[in-house]
Scaffold this motif. Sequence first.
Motif: not given
Ligand SMILES: CC(=O)OP(=O)(O)O
Length: 334
Positions: A283, A286-287, A300, A313-314
Amino acid sequence: MGRSIFIQQIIDAAKVKQRNIVLPEGSDERVLEAANIINAEGIASVTLLGDEQKITEAFSSKGWSLDGIKVINPETSDKLQEYADTFYEMRKAKGITPEQALETVKQVSYFGTMIMNAGDADGMVSGAAHSTADTVRPALQVIKSAKKGATVSSFFIMDVNDKTYIFSDCALVVDPTAEQLADMAVDSAISAMAYDIPPRVALLSFSSYGSGGKCPMVEKVQEAVKLAKAKVEAEHADKGIVIDGELQLDSAIVPEVASKKAPESPLGGEARVLIFPDLNAANIGYKLVQRLANAGAYGPVLQGLNKPVNDLSRGCYVEDIVGTVALTALQAAN
Ligand SMILES: CC(=O)OP(=O)(O)O
Ligand SMILES: CC(C)(COP(=O)(O)OP(=O)(O)OC[C@H]1O[C@@H](n2cnc3c(N)ncnc32)[C@H](O)[C@@H]1OP(=O)(O)O)[C@@H](O)C(=O)NCCC(=O)NCCS
C-alpha cells in the motif's frame, strides 16, 4: 494529466463491450463527474446509486446530461425488500436477523453488490467515499471467491513512464502466508495477460537471492517463489509466465542492477508484475509511485471473485475512476 496510450486502449475496448457498471457512490462529486464522462464517451452504461433529486440537480448545475444513466435510491427502490430477503437467506447462518439484513442492504455498497448478485449489472466500482474494508466485505460475503476457499486478492495497474506494471496486493490481504503470496503471484500473472502486460513476475523483498541472510521475512518470500513456480509448472506451463525472487525492487526492474545483484534471474531486471511481501509494503509502495512519480493508479482491482467488483482509493482522481470502470468492463464475462 492526459490519458496514457494504455488506458485509452482499455477504454476503447470497454466501449465495444458496453457493460453495465454500478457506481454506488452517487453522493461523491468525483463519481458524478466520472459517470458523466463514462456516459458521454459511451465507455459503459452506468447505474448510479443515491438520491435522484440531488443527482439530477448536480448534473444540471454542470450542464451534464443524465440521459442513458440509471439512478436508483436504495432507500426507496422496489427491489429493497427482495434484496434484504436474499441477503438474509445468504447470511442467516452467520446470525443475522431479517431486520439487520434490511438495514444492511440499504447501504449503497451492499445494495450495489446485491444488484450484481441478481445479475442486473456486469460490474461495480466503489471506494471513492468508502474504505476498502467497507467496499470489499460485501463482495466477499455475497459474490464470493470463484474457487471455494481460495484467497481473493487485488492489484493496481500502475501507469508510469510509458510502462505499465501490476502491483499486488495493495489492498486486501494484510499479512499473506507463503501460500497466499504464491497464489497472488500466479493470479496477478494471469490478470496481467488479460491486459497485455507481460507476465514477468518478481516477488519482492529487502533481499536479492539471499543477500539479506536468514530471516523469516525473506524465507517466507523464498518459499512463496517455490510454490508459485510449482503452480505455474502444474497449471499454466504453456503461458510464458516467468516468476522469480526473492528480489529487491531494483534487482526486479533495473537491468543493470539485476546484472550485478541477481545475474541468473530469468527476469533480467524486466519484471512487470510486482508482488509485495505484505500490505504495509504494497500500500505504501503504490502510493509512493503514484504521488512522487505522478503515475496513473487504477484499482485496486479484485482478482478471484465470481464477478467483477472493484475498489478505489478515497484519494482517487476522476480519471482513476473512469479507468477503473473500463478495466472492470473488460473483466466482466462475455
Ligand atoms: C487502496 C487504498 O489505499 O484505499 P484508501 O486510500 O481509500 O485507503
Ligand atoms: C478484506 C477485509 C475487509 C476482510 O476482513 P473482514 O471484514 O474482517 O471480514 P471477515 O474476516 O469477517 O470476512 C468476511 C468474509 O470474507 C471472507 N474473506 C475475508 N478475506 C478474504 C479473502 N482475502 N479472500 C476470500 N474470502 C475472504 C471470509 O472468509 C468471510 O466469509 P464469510 O463471512 O462468508 O464466512 C480485511 O482483510 C481487511 O480489512 N483488509 C485490509 C483492508 C485495508 O485497509 N486495505 C488498505 C487500504 S486499500
